[in-house]
Design a protein around this motif. Structure first.
Motif, PDB file in Angstrom:
ATOM      1  N   GLN A   3      41.752  53.489  42.109  1.00  0.00           N
ATOM      2  CA  GLN A   3      40.659  52.636  41.654  1.00  0.00           C
ATOM      3  C   GLN A   3      41.066  51.185  41.745  1.00  0.00           C
ATOM      4  OE1 GLN A   3      39.553  54.068  37.714  1.00  0.00           O
ATOM      5  NE2 GLN A   3      37.923  55.302  38.601  1.00  0.00           N
ATOM      6  N   LEU A   4      40.183  50.392  42.280  1.00  0.00           N
ATOM      7  CA  LEU A   4      40.356  48.951  42.346  1.00  0.00           C
ATOM      8  C   LEU A   4      39.214  48.311  41.583  1.00  0.00           C
ATOM      9  CD1 LEU A   4      41.100  48.613  46.178  1.00  0.00           C
ATOM     10  CD2 LEU A   4      42.742  48.875  44.335  1.00  0.00           C
ATOM     11  N   MET A   5      39.517  47.294  40.794  1.00  0.00           N
ATOM     12  CA  MET A   5      38.470  46.658  40.010  1.00  0.00           C
ATOM     13  C   MET A   5      38.602  45.140  40.108  1.00  0.00           C
ATOM     14  SD  MET A   5      37.271  47.306  36.103  1.00  0.00           S
ATOM     15  CE  MET A   5      36.864  48.989  36.537  1.00  0.00           C
ATOM     16  N   GLU A   6      37.567  44.517  40.683  1.00  0.00           N
ATOM     17  CA  GLU A   6      37.552  43.067  40.809  1.00  0.00           C
ATOM     18  C   GLU A   6      36.903  42.419  39.584  1.00  0.00           C
ATOM     19  OE1 GLU A   6      36.523  44.805  44.984  1.00  0.00           O
ATOM     20  OE2 GLU A   6      35.901  45.109  42.890  1.00  0.00           O
ATOM     21  N   SER A   7      37.331  41.215  39.299  1.00  0.00           N
ATOM     22  CA  SER A   7      36.721  40.431  38.227  1.00  0.00           C
ATOM     23  C   SER A   7      36.878  38.959  38.551  1.00  0.00           C
ATOM     24  CB  SER A   7      37.357  40.760  36.877  1.00  0.00           C
ATOM     25  OG  SER A   7      38.734  40.449  36.882  1.00  0.00           O
ATOM     26  N   GLY A   8      36.111  38.131  37.851  1.00  0.00           N
ATOM     27  CA  GLY A   8      36.274  36.689  37.985  1.00  0.00           C
ATOM     28  C   GLY A   8      35.216  35.984  38.799  1.00  0.00           C
ATOM     29  N   GLY A   9      34.291  36.726  39.356  1.00  0.00           N
ATOM     30  CA  GLY A   9      33.241  36.080  40.133  1.00  0.00           C
ATOM     31  C   GLY A   9      32.299  35.300  39.234  1.00  0.00           C
ATOM     32  N   GLY A  10      31.400  34.551  39.868  1.00  0.00           N
ATOM     33  CA  GLY A  10      30.430  33.780  39.110  1.00  0.00           C
ATOM     34  C   GLY A  10      29.754  32.748  39.963  1.00  0.00           C
ATOM     35  N   SER A  11      29.065  31.822  39.305  1.00  0.00           N
ATOM     36  CA  SER A  11      28.356  30.747  40.000  1.00  0.00           C
ATOM     37  C   SER A  11      29.038  29.429  39.699  1.00  0.00           C
ATOM     38  CB  SER A  11      26.893  30.697  39.537  1.00  0.00           C
ATOM     39  OG  SER A  11      26.231  31.898  39.879  1.00  0.00           O
ATOM     40  N   VAL A  12      29.176  28.612  40.726  1.00  0.00           N
ATOM     41  CA  VAL A  12      29.852  27.333  40.570  1.00  0.00           C
ATOM     42  C   VAL A  12      29.256  26.335  41.550  1.00  0.00           C
ATOM     43  CG1 VAL A  12      31.648  27.923  42.245  1.00  0.00           C
ATOM     44  CG2 VAL A  12      32.155  26.275  40.418  1.00  0.00           C
ATOM     45  N   GLN A  13      29.365  25.073  41.236  1.00  0.00           N
ATOM     46  CA  GLN A  13      28.899  24.043  42.159  1.00  0.00           C
ATOM     47  C   GLN A  13      29.948  23.766  43.222  1.00  0.00           C
ATOM     48  OE1 GLN A  13      27.700  20.657  39.750  1.00  0.00           O
ATOM     49  NE2 GLN A  13      25.587  21.372  39.800  1.00  0.00           N
ATOM     50  N   ALA A  14      29.501  23.256  44.331  1.00  0.00           N
ATOM     51  CA  ALA A  14      30.416  22.919  45.413  1.00  0.00           C
ATOM     52  C   ALA A  14      31.519  21.999  44.899  1.00  0.00           C
ATOM     53  CB  ALA A  14      29.657  22.244  46.553  1.00  0.00           C
ATOM     54  N   GLY A  15      32.735  22.288  45.348  1.00  0.00           N
ATOM     55  CA  GLY A  15      33.886  21.533  44.885  1.00  0.00           C
ATOM     56  C   GLY A  15      34.588  22.160  43.699  1.00  0.00           C
ATOM     57  N   GLY A  16      33.957  23.131  43.092  1.00  0.00           N
ATOM     58  CA  GLY A  16      34.535  23.792  41.933  1.00  0.00           C
ATOM     59  C   GLY A  16      35.540  24.869  42.305  1.00  0.00           C
ATOM     60  N   SER A  17      36.027  25.560  41.291  1.00  0.00           N
ATOM     61  CA  SER A  17      37.060  26.584  41.474  1.00  0.00           C
ATOM     62  C   SER A  17      36.690  27.867  40.734  1.00  0.00           C
ATOM     63  CB  SER A  17      38.406  26.085  40.952  1.00  0.00           C
ATOM     64  OG  SER A  17      38.845  24.942  41.656  1.00  0.00           O
ATOM     65  N   LEU A  18      37.180  28.960  41.259  1.00  0.00           N
ATOM     66  CA  LEU A  18      37.082  30.264  40.603  1.00  0.00           C
ATOM     67  C   LEU A  18      38.376  31.017  40.888  1.00  0.00           C
ATOM     68  CD1 LEU A  18      33.456  31.488  41.446  1.00  0.00           C
ATOM     69  CD2 LEU A  18      34.330  30.908  39.181  1.00  0.00           C
ATOM     70  N   ARG A  19      38.704  31.932  39.994  1.00  0.00           N
ATOM     71  CA  ARG A  19      39.883  32.777  40.204  1.00  0.00           C
ATOM     72  C   ARG A  19      39.445  34.226  40.117  1.00  0.00           C
ATOM     73  NH1 ARG A  19      45.303  31.767  40.025  1.00  0.00           N
ATOM     74  NH2 ARG A  19      46.706  33.544  39.601  1.00  0.00           N
ATOM     75  N   LEU A  20      39.621  34.934  41.196  1.00  0.00           N
ATOM     76  CA  LEU A  20      39.304  36.354  41.240  1.00  0.00           C
ATOM     77  C   LEU A  20      40.569  37.167  40.992  1.00  0.00           C
ATOM     78  CD1 LEU A  20      37.029  36.504  44.425  1.00  0.00           C
ATOM     79  CD2 LEU A  20      36.408  35.943  42.068  1.00  0.00           C
ATOM     80  N   SER A  21      40.399  38.285  40.302  1.00  0.00           N
ATOM     81  CA  SER A  21      41.512  39.191  40.060  1.00  0.00           C
ATOM     82  C   SER A  21      41.132  40.600  40.479  1.00  0.00           C
ATOM     83  CB  SER A  21      41.903  39.188  38.580  1.00  0.00           C
ATOM     84  OG  SER A  21      42.413  37.925  38.202  1.00  0.00           O
ATOM     85  N   CYS A  22      42.102  41.321  40.971  1.00  0.00           N
ATOM     86  CA  CYS A  22      41.903  42.714  41.355  1.00  0.00           C
ATOM     87  C   CYS A  22      42.947  43.561  40.653  1.00  0.00           C
ATOM     88  CB  CYS A  22      42.002  42.883  42.867  1.00  0.00           C
ATOM     89  SG  CYS A  22      41.864  44.600  43.413  1.00  0.00           S
ATOM     90  N   ALA A  23      42.492  44.449  39.779  1.00  0.00           N
ATOM     91  CA  ALA A  23      43.390  45.402  39.135  1.00  0.00           C
ATOM     92  C   ALA A  23      43.550  46.599  40.052  1.00  0.00           C
ATOM     93  CB  ALA A  23      42.819  45.831  37.792  1.00  0.00           C
ATOM     94  N   HIS A  24      44.806  46.953  40.324  1.00  0.00           N
ATOM     95  CA  HIS A  24      45.055  48.033  41.284  1.00  0.00           C
ATOM     96  C   HIS A  24      46.203  48.901  40.811  1.00  0.00           C
ATOM     97  CE1 HIS A  24      48.758  46.118  42.843  1.00  0.00           C
ATOM     98  NE2 HIS A  24      48.120  44.982  42.663  1.00  0.00           N
TER      99      HIS A  24
END
Length: 126
Positions: A3-24
């Protein structure tokens, strides 16, 4: 069952940052990576790490995205300076067979990644 589970997505304005994580699983893998798919487009590789720890980043995100193993069971994708064209659903995937290509400089052979998460949506507005 893998099982793989992603998290951390969302909405952001251009120039912004996000951090995605995958539990594996903590099992040894040949390649693990992040892929993305925008509506109406083919799935494409973003970044991956192979069994030797070598990291490969796609040219389209090089210098903006950073792939890292936060622990034995978490693979993260730090996304900086986001652009509207980064909008997509992001997936993490595993290859245990060694048949997939683990390099952004070669065809990814995406179907050879046998295990996929359900994905997390990233939306970047201008």
């Amino acid at each position: 069952q893998v099982q793989l589970m992603e998290s951390g997505g969302g909405s952001v304005q251009a120039g912004g940052s996000l951090r995605l994580s995958c539990a594996h699983p903590r099992d040894r893998y040949y390649c693990m990576g992040w892929f993305r798919q925008a509506p109406g487009k083919e799935r494409e590789g973003v970044a991956a790490i192979n069994i030797d720890g070598r990291i490969s980043i796609a040219d389209s995100v090089k210098g903006r995205f950073i792939l890292s193993e936060d622990s034995e069971s978490i693979l993260s994708l730090q996304m900086n300076s986001l652009k509207p064209e980064d909008t997509a659903k992001y997936y993490c995937a595993l290859d245990y067979t060694g048949l997939a290509t683990c390099s952004a400089q070669e065809p990814w052979h995406i179907p050879r990644f046998g295990y996929w998460g359900r994905g997390t949506q990233v939306t970047v507005s201008s």
